[in-house]
Design an enzyme around this catalytic site. Sequence first.
Site, PDB file in Angstrom:
ATOM      1  N   LYS A  11       4.805  11.774  -1.183  1.00  0.00           N
ATOM      2  CA  LYS A  11       5.111  10.999  -2.278  1.00  0.00           C
ATOM      3  C   LYS A  11       5.483  11.713  -3.659  1.00  0.00           C
ATOM      4  O   LYS A  11       4.947  12.557  -3.739  1.00  0.00           O
ATOM      5  CB  LYS A  11       4.452   9.755  -2.616  1.00  0.00           C
ATOM      6  CG  LYS A  11       3.090  10.096  -3.280  1.00  0.00           C
ATOM      7  CD  LYS A  11       2.946   9.881  -4.915  1.00  0.00           C
ATOM      8  CE  LYS A  11       1.758  10.496  -5.433  1.00  0.00           C
ATOM      9  NZ  LYS A  11       1.843  11.117  -6.644  1.00  0.00           N
ATOM     10  N   ASP A 141      -4.257   7.178  -4.214  1.00  0.00           N
ATOM     11  CA  ASP A 141      -2.839   7.377  -3.512  1.00  0.00           C
ATOM     12  C   ASP A 141      -2.774   6.722  -2.191  1.00  0.00           C
ATOM     13  O   ASP A 141      -1.788   6.543  -1.543  1.00  0.00           O
ATOM     14  CB  ASP A 141      -2.470   8.542  -3.522  1.00  0.00           C
ATOM     15  CG  ASP A 141      -1.914   8.924  -4.809  1.00  0.00           C
ATOM     16  OD1 ASP A 141      -1.288   8.269  -5.673  1.00  0.00           O
ATOM     17  OD2 ASP A 141      -1.910  10.415  -5.313  1.00  0.00           O
TER      18      ASP A 141
END
Length: 317
Positions: A11, A141
């Site tokens: 990401k 995350d």
Amino acid sequence: MHSYSLIAPAKINLYLEIIGDASGGYHELAMILQSISLADRIDVLSTSNDSIRVHCNHPQVPTDKSNLAYKAAELMATQFPEAFARYGGLEISINKQIPVAAGLAGGSTNAAAVLVGIDLLWKLGLTQSELEELGATLGSDVPFCVSGGTAIATGRGDQLAPLPSLDNIYIVLAKYRSLEVSTAWAYKTYRQEFGNSYIRDTNDLVARANAVHSGEIVKAIFERNAAKIAEKLHNDLERVVLPAYPQVLQLREAFANEEGVLGTMMSGSGPTVFALFESEQQAEQVKLHIREAISDEDLELFVARTITHGIQVASSV
């Protein structure tokens, strides 16, 4: 099924704002997270014993209990002891393509893949939100890495609000292999230098976090306007990382001077720098230019694109 092979995407942050202090030494954040096509492959296999073993093709990745993928397996074994007893131990193989310690959530996405893989292997039938909840106990995350796509993340980064998915915006990522930036150092230094600007009042913190939902970059995402998104890229941590790490600043400036670059920024706490493009051809061209301009073998360059998903099953046996 005795094994699952999963794709675990990296990401990037399109937006990262530090708005205040949170409990436990964390920060209150307002972020926009985006999955990209650069991905690791994780194989999760049932074994006949009751142990958990992790293997990885990258020498820098630990394979002991400190590995987040190991911790994910341990968490599932603790949460679902009957399934663990029934199905036996686990062997986890990580094929690393995402650079290590890069600000690209490589460890978190591996952990997310292990949660998804074990859920399938043990036929637990967990929902996406249940998997995200488990993931939040491993790292901020991990919940996003489970679901992926495009999302606003607030709180410590684990409170997610999905946005319309962005597909096929092309990206070049650049990272020096041997360069690492400690996430803890970056946030601590930011607190020391800019903590006086933190919002203290709880209601004001909530209001500031909510303001991201109506911000310019979110409007650009709804319009799927890559040029506007690139104009509004923002990362507070650049304020402390760029002055301390000239190599990161050099990459950012190199991208900024290239034709066809819509925008460039450091991802997370770095040291990876990325640039956005309208087409794959432009991205490949700039990758070549950067390689020629900075002839350092330590520099890794990748071309990727934005994608609409998180963890996906590649195959099962």
